[in-house]
Scaffold this motif. Sequence first.
Motif, PDB file in Angstrom:
ATOM      1  N   PRO A 142      -2.900   4.814  11.276  1.00 22.33           N
ATOM      2  CA  PRO A 142      -4.282   4.328  10.777  1.00 22.33           C
ATOM      3  C   PRO A 142      -3.819   3.469   9.423  1.00 22.33           C
ATOM      4  O   PRO A 142      -4.587   2.417   9.239  1.00 22.33           O
ATOM      5  CB  PRO A 142      -4.923   5.642  10.264  1.00 22.33           C
ATOM      6  N   LEU A 143      -2.919   3.902   8.452  1.00 23.67           N
ATOM      7  CA  LEU A 143      -2.531   3.266   7.133  1.00 23.67           C
ATOM      8  C   LEU A 143      -2.211   1.918   7.710  1.00 23.67           C
ATOM      9  O   LEU A 143      -2.733   0.875   7.241  1.00 23.67           O
ATOM     10  CB  LEU A 143      -1.621   4.161   6.475  1.00 23.67           C
ATOM     11  N   GLU A 153       0.758   5.785  -0.276  1.00 27.61           N
ATOM     12  CA  GLU A 153      -0.277   6.697  -0.582  1.00 27.61           C
ATOM     13  C   GLU A 153       0.657   7.923  -0.845  1.00 27.61           C
ATOM     14  O   GLU A 153       1.312   8.403   0.175  1.00 27.61           O
ATOM     15  CB  GLU A 153      -1.080   7.105   0.498  1.00 27.61           C
ATOM     16  N   ARG A 164      -1.263  10.074   9.216  1.00 26.50           N
ATOM     17  CA  ARG A 164      -1.768   8.877   8.276  1.00 26.50           C
ATOM     18  C   ARG A 164      -1.117   7.837   8.580  1.00 26.50           C
ATOM     19  O   ARG A 164      -1.552   6.761   8.347  1.00 26.50           O
ATOM     20  CB  ARG A 164      -1.879   9.513   6.923  1.00 26.50           C
ATOM     21  N   GLN A 207      -2.862   0.139  10.474  1.00 25.51           N
ATOM     22  CA  GLN A 207      -3.849  -0.584  10.942  1.00 25.51           C
ATOM     23  C   GLN A 207      -4.640  -0.967   9.813  1.00 25.51           C
ATOM     24  O   GLN A 207      -5.109  -2.342   9.853  1.00 25.51           O
ATOM     25  CB  GLN A 207      -4.700   0.341  12.022  1.00 25.51           C
ATOM     26  N   ASP A 208      -4.890  -0.279   8.639  1.00 26.75           N
ATOM     27  CA  ASP A 208      -5.700  -0.533   7.792  1.00 26.75           C
ATOM     28  C   ASP A 208      -5.223  -2.043   7.045  1.00 26.75           C
ATOM     29  O   ASP A 208      -5.667  -2.895   6.659  1.00 26.75           O
ATOM     30  CB  ASP A 208      -5.997   0.426   6.687  1.00 26.75           C
ATOM     31  N   VAL A 209      -3.630  -1.798   6.811  1.00 30.95           N
ATOM     32  CA  VAL A 209      -2.910  -3.047   6.356  1.00 30.95           C
ATOM     33  C   VAL A 209      -3.155  -4.227   6.984  1.00 30.95           C
ATOM     34  O   VAL A 209      -3.516  -5.258   6.304  1.00 30.95           O
ATOM     35  CB  VAL A 209      -1.466  -2.518   5.918  1.00 30.95           C
ATOM     36  N   THR A 226      -5.516  -4.883   8.982  1.00 30.79           N
ATOM     37  CA  THR A 226      -6.842  -5.535   9.169  1.00 30.79           C
ATOM     38  C   THR A 226      -7.030  -6.326   7.726  1.00 30.79           C
ATOM     39  O   THR A 226      -7.721  -7.350   7.757  1.00 30.79           O
ATOM     40  CB  THR A 226      -7.776  -4.313   9.492  1.00 30.79           C
ATOM     41  N   THR A 227      -6.717  -5.571   6.503  1.00 30.40           N
ATOM     42  CA  THR A 227      -6.971  -6.154   5.425  1.00 30.40           C
ATOM     43  C   THR A 227      -6.215  -7.552   5.196  1.00 30.40           C
ATOM     44  O   THR A 227      -6.766  -8.487   4.645  1.00 30.40           O
ATOM     45  CB  THR A 227      -6.435  -5.237   4.271  1.00 30.40           C
ATOM     46  N   THR A 250       0.838  -1.229  -0.005  1.00 32.18           N
ATOM     47  CA  THR A 250      -0.121  -0.175  -0.039  1.00 32.18           C
ATOM     48  C   THR A 250       1.021   1.401  -0.113  1.00 32.18           C
ATOM     49  O   THR A 250       1.834   1.407   0.901  1.00 32.18           O
ATOM     50  CB  THR A 250      -1.097   0.026   1.204  1.00 32.18           C
TER      51      THR A 250
END
Length: 180
Positions: free
Chosen positions: A25-26, A13, A22, A28-30, A32-33, A11
């Motif tokens: 949270p980024l 950005e 950012r 954490q998103d990685v 979680t995905t 990922t």
Amino acid sequence: MLVGGAITQVTVEAMAKGQAERLMPLLQDVMTTAGLSFDDLDAVAVGVGPGNFTGIRIAVSAARGLALGLGKPAIGVSTLEAQALGYPRPCRAVADARRGMVYAQDFGGGDLSPRLDAADAVGDDHPVAGPVPAETLVTRIAQIAADRLASGAELARPAPLYIRGADAAPASDPPPVILP
């Protein structure tokens, strides 16, 4: 994300500012995905530069803090080393340093220290490993870090790789007066 020796997720950005807000949270998103928690990590890899002064500080600080909190190693990898991954040796990694300058580092003989060179003085005595897409750079950083972790060698804490000073100038305002 590198799982079992294979890249499972990348990922990236691009952003001009707001990286500090950012980043976590980024991450954490990685996680979680991927269906993983931070405790599932074996190590935290981070690009240490050379590059954007503030971005490198944010990345290295976050990686060291996360690794410390998890009790896992943090592994720093030079972006120049990541660029040169897979190139036959000897080679020279080169990255834009702006203002007519480049960051350069030779791999496979001689002085291996990164340096700042004039862009027109790079030379052609070695094949040049130039800039790669951000996704490729991230993948290579993960691969190099995984190899270092697997080697069992002692890992130094990552630190920013600064080859020149920051572009920011000291504040011209007088410092605040501290009252007794």
